[in-house]
Motif scaffolding. Structure first.
Motif, PDB file in Angstrom:
ATOM      1  N   ASN A  40     -12.167   8.336   2.706  1.00  0.00           N
ATOM      2  CA  ASN A  40     -11.554   9.059   1.588  1.00  0.00           C
ATOM      3  C   ASN A  40     -10.136   8.592   1.295  1.00  0.00           C
ATOM      4  O   ASN A  40      -9.746   8.443   0.133  1.00  0.00           O
ATOM      5  CB  ASN A  40     -11.556  10.566   1.887  1.00  0.00           C
ATOM      6  CG  ASN A  40     -12.955  11.156   1.869  1.00  0.00           C
ATOM      7  OD1 ASN A  40     -13.746  10.858   0.979  1.00  0.00           O
ATOM      8  ND2 ASN A  40     -13.277  11.982   2.854  1.00  0.00           N
ATOM      9  N   PHE A  41      -9.343   8.340   2.346  1.00  0.00           N
ATOM     10  CA  PHE A  41      -7.969   7.900   2.106  1.00  0.00           C
ATOM     11  C   PHE A  41      -7.933   6.484   1.554  1.00  0.00           C
ATOM     12  O   PHE A  41      -7.129   6.186   0.664  1.00  0.00           O
ATOM     13  CB  PHE A  41      -7.135   7.960   3.385  1.00  0.00           C
ATOM     14  CG  PHE A  41      -5.756   7.383   3.199  1.00  0.00           C
ATOM     15  CD1 PHE A  41      -4.802   8.071   2.464  1.00  0.00           C
ATOM     16  CD2 PHE A  41      -5.432   6.130   3.716  1.00  0.00           C
ATOM     17  CE1 PHE A  41      -3.533   7.524   2.250  1.00  0.00           C
ATOM     18  CE2 PHE A  41      -4.179   5.583   3.514  1.00  0.00           C
ATOM     19  CZ  PHE A  41      -3.218   6.287   2.784  1.00  0.00           C
ATOM     20  N   THR A  46      -6.474   2.832  -2.884  1.00  0.00           N
ATOM     21  CA  THR A  46      -6.713   1.728  -3.813  1.00  0.00           C
ATOM     22  C   THR A  46      -6.512   2.131  -5.267  1.00  0.00           C
ATOM     23  O   THR A  46      -6.344   1.269  -6.133  1.00  0.00           O
ATOM     24  CB  THR A  46      -8.143   1.168  -3.641  1.00  0.00           C
ATOM     25  OG1 THR A  46      -9.096   2.225  -3.815  1.00  0.00           O
ATOM     26  CG2 THR A  46      -8.315   0.556  -2.260  1.00  0.00           C
ATOM     27  N   VAL A  47      -6.512   3.428  -5.539  1.00  0.00           N
ATOM     28  CA  VAL A  47      -6.226   3.912  -6.891  1.00  0.00           C
ATOM     29  C   VAL A  47      -4.763   4.326  -7.014  1.00  0.00           C
ATOM     30  O   VAL A  47      -4.090   4.002  -7.995  1.00  0.00           O
ATOM     31  CB  VAL A  47      -7.140   5.098  -7.257  1.00  0.00           C
ATOM     32  CG1 VAL A  47      -6.757   5.671  -8.619  1.00  0.00           C
ATOM     33  CG2 VAL A  47      -8.596   4.671  -7.257  1.00  0.00           C
ATOM     34  N   ALA A  48      -4.239   5.021  -6.003  1.00  0.00           N
ATOM     35  CA  ALA A  48      -2.894   5.584  -6.075  1.00  0.00           C
ATOM     36  C   ALA A  48      -1.799   4.523  -6.099  1.00  0.00           C
ATOM     37  O   ALA A  48      -0.715   4.776  -6.644  1.00  0.00           O
ATOM     38  CB  ALA A  48      -2.666   6.535  -4.901  1.00  0.00           C
ATOM     39  N   ILE A  49      -2.057   3.324  -5.542  1.00  0.00           N
ATOM     40  CA  ILE A  49      -1.011   2.298  -5.590  1.00  0.00           C
ATOM     41  C   ILE A  49      -0.840   1.738  -6.995  1.00  0.00           C
ATOM     42  O   ILE A  49       0.080   0.946  -7.241  1.00  0.00           O
ATOM     43  CB  ILE A  49      -1.279   1.141  -4.592  1.00  0.00           C
ATOM     44  CG1 ILE A  49      -2.634   0.482  -4.858  1.00  0.00           C
ATOM     45  CG2 ILE A  49      -1.175   1.612  -3.171  1.00  0.00           C
ATOM     46  CD1 ILE A  49      -2.834  -0.787  -4.041  1.00  0.00           C
ATOM     47  N   ALA A 189      -4.266  10.325 -11.382  1.00  0.00           N
ATOM     48  CA  ALA A 189      -4.174  11.788 -11.351  1.00  0.00           C
ATOM     49  C   ALA A 189      -5.537  12.405 -11.044  1.00  0.00           C
ATOM     50  O   ALA A 189      -5.640  13.351 -10.253  1.00  0.00           O
ATOM     51  CB  ALA A 189      -3.647  12.304 -12.684  1.00  0.00           C
ATOM     52  N   LYS A 190      -6.595  11.865 -11.655  1.00  0.00           N
ATOM     53  CA  LYS A 190      -7.937  12.391 -11.407  1.00  0.00           C
ATOM     54  C   LYS A 190      -8.356  12.161  -9.960  1.00  0.00           C
ATOM     55  O   LYS A 190      -8.965  13.031  -9.333  1.00  0.00           O
ATOM     56  CB  LYS A 190      -8.949  11.741 -12.349  1.00  0.00           C
ATOM     57  CG  LYS A 190     -10.365  12.311 -12.195  1.00  0.00           C
ATOM     58  CD  LYS A 190     -11.338  11.677 -13.150  1.00  0.00           C
ATOM     59  CE  LYS A 190     -12.721  12.350 -13.055  1.00  0.00           C
ATOM     60  NZ  LYS A 190     -13.282  12.306 -11.682  1.00  0.00           N
ATOM     61  N   LYS A 191      -8.024  10.988  -9.429  1.00  0.00           N
ATOM     62  CA  LYS A 191      -8.387  10.681  -8.043  1.00  0.00           C
ATOM     63  C   LYS A 191      -7.677  11.622  -7.084  1.00  0.00           C
ATOM     64  O   LYS A 191      -8.272  12.123  -6.117  1.00  0.00           O
ATOM     65  CB  LYS A 191      -8.014   9.228  -7.724  1.00  0.00           C
ATOM     66  CG  LYS A 191      -8.666   8.695  -6.459  1.00  0.00           C
ATOM     67  CD  LYS A 191     -10.156   8.525  -6.645  1.00  0.00           C
ATOM     68  CE  LYS A 191     -10.817   7.882  -5.451  1.00  0.00           C
ATOM     69  NZ  LYS A 191     -12.272   7.705  -5.648  1.00  0.00           N
ATOM     70  N   LEU A 192      -6.408  11.887  -7.344  1.00  0.00           N
ATOM     71  CA  LEU A 192      -5.658  12.813  -6.501  1.00  0.00           C
ATOM     72  C   LEU A 192      -6.224  14.225  -6.606  1.00  0.00           C
ATOM     73  O   LEU A 192      -6.356  14.934  -5.592  1.00  0.00           O
ATOM     74  CB  LEU A 192      -4.181  12.805  -6.908  1.00  0.00           C
ATOM     75  CG  LEU A 192      -3.353  11.598  -6.460  1.00  0.00           C
ATOM     76  CD1 LEU A 192      -2.012  11.570  -7.187  1.00  0.00           C
ATOM     77  CD2 LEU A 192      -3.145  11.619  -4.947  1.00  0.00           C
ATOM     78  N   TYR A 193      -6.559  14.634  -7.809  1.00  0.00           N
ATOM     79  CA  TYR A 193      -7.132  15.965  -8.023  1.00  0.00           C
ATOM     80  C   TYR A 193      -8.446  16.111  -7.262  1.00  0.00           C
ATOM     81  O   TYR A 193      -8.664  17.113  -6.560  1.00  0.00           O
ATOM     82  CB  TYR A 193      -7.346  16.212  -9.512  1.00  0.00           C
ATOM     83  CG  TYR A 193      -8.106  17.479  -9.811  1.00  0.00           C
ATOM     84  CD1 TYR A 193      -7.487  18.722  -9.743  1.00  0.00           C
ATOM     85  CD2 TYR A 193      -9.468  17.438 -10.157  1.00  0.00           C
ATOM     86  CE1 TYR A 193      -8.190  19.889 -10.005  1.00  0.00           C
ATOM     87  CE2 TYR A 193     -10.172  18.585 -10.417  1.00  0.00           C
ATOM     88  CZ  TYR A 193      -9.536  19.814 -10.346  1.00  0.00           C
ATOM     89  OH  TYR A 193     -10.241  20.969 -10.595  1.00  0.00           O
ATOM     90  N   ASP A 194      -9.327  15.128  -7.395  1.00  0.00           N
ATOM     91  CA  ASP A 194     -10.617  15.179  -6.708  1.00  0.00           C
ATOM     92  C   ASP A 194     -10.437  15.169  -5.183  1.00  0.00           C
ATOM     93  O   ASP A 194     -11.178  15.840  -4.458  1.00  0.00           O
ATOM     94  CB  ASP A 194     -11.494  13.987  -7.118  1.00  0.00           C
ATOM     95  CG  ASP A 194     -11.955  14.095  -8.562  1.00  0.00           C
ATOM     96  OD1 ASP A 194     -11.919  15.210  -9.122  1.00  0.00           O
ATOM     97  OD2 ASP A 194     -12.352  13.058  -9.138  1.00  0.00           O
TER      98      ASP A 194
END
Length: 264
Positions: A40-41, A46-49, A189-194
């Motif tokens: 999960n992390f 890979t999205v948050a960077i 933002a969506k990835k963090l929310y999920d």
């Protein structure tokens, strides 16, 4: 993930996010070679960077982003197709992300297209992305949606979309960079929310890894964007087409040799 792996992936993200070569394909190869196990992390990382690479665009084109409200509305219009397609086909997109073969085929086909795209759209005359119309912005946004197929490349799809609308290579690339800001911010933002909605948490160590990754991605993206614009204006897309074909072939070879590639 350890710090070395974070540094390598951040450099790859910074180099490839704004080039028409698919950052996804490169992440697959790098994570496989380093033996990174997808969890999960890792998927969040890979999205948050992308936040770091987004910031590089804002810094490089700071004056452009605060030039007029009309500019923001055009970006919004170009962003709308991604929102619609993302909501309608989210399940299909998630399934495609589990297929490294899809990535390889997309890289190969996209590479072939880039070999000829300079000849197809050589009569471009619009050199200022600020002068594009709202319908043109929307059409470029539709092209960007092709990048929901892993391996297509968001920048590649949107740049070619711009060139179909008579934008020069430089203008199409710059508008692609601008469009990346709302698109990548929304994806992050969506990835963090999920991530949090599913009950996951981030440790202090993981926060540090995200910070390191974003800083490195920011610096590398600054260099990559400047270099890409200069090279693209003079030389075109052919070298990127050849490169994509090579990367796609590498993924296929890895698959045929029994490697279990983790798609991010």
């Amino acid at each position: 993930m350890n710090i070395f792996e974070v540094i390598v992936l951040a450099i790859i993200e910074g180099l490839t996010e704004f080039l028409p070569v698919s950052s996804t394909g490169h992440m697959i190869i790098a994570s496989s070679l380093m033996g990174i196990q997808s969890d999960n992390f890792v998927k969040l990382f890979t999205v948050a960077i992308q936040l770091g690479t987004i910031l590089s665009v804002v810094v490089l084109y700071f004056k452009r982003f605060f030039k007029s409200f009309d500019f923001y509305f055009k970006l919004l219009v170009a962003f709308i197709p991604a929102v619609i397609f993302g909501l309608l086909f989210s399940d299909t997109i998630d399934q495609l992300l589990e297929s490294p073969l899809t990535v390889a085929i997309s890289l190969l086909l996209g590479g072939i297209i880039l070999l000829f795209v300079d000849k197809w759209f050589k009569n471009a005359d619009l050199d200022d992305p600020d002068q594009i119309s709202y319908p043109t912005a929307f059409k470029i946004g539709v092209f960007q949606c092709l990048a929901m197929i892993p391996g297509v490349s968001r920048s590649g799809a949107s740049i070619i979309g711009g060139m179909t609308q008579k934008l020069t290579r430089k203008a199409a690339a710059e508008f692609s960079f601008f469009l990346a800001v709302p698109t990548m911010f929304a994806a992050t933002a969506k990835k963090l929310y999920d991530f949090y909605k599913d009950g996951h948490t981030i440790s202090n160590h993981e926060i540090n890894l995200l910070l390191i990754g974003n800083v490195i991605g920011f610096v590398v993206a600054l260099i990559a964007i400047k270099s890409f614009i200069g090279y693209l204006s003079k030389n075109g897309f052919k070298i990127f087409g050849i490169y994509r074909i090579i990367v796609g072939a590498i993924i296929i070879v890895l698959l045929l040799s029994g490697h279990n590639l983790n798609v991010m």
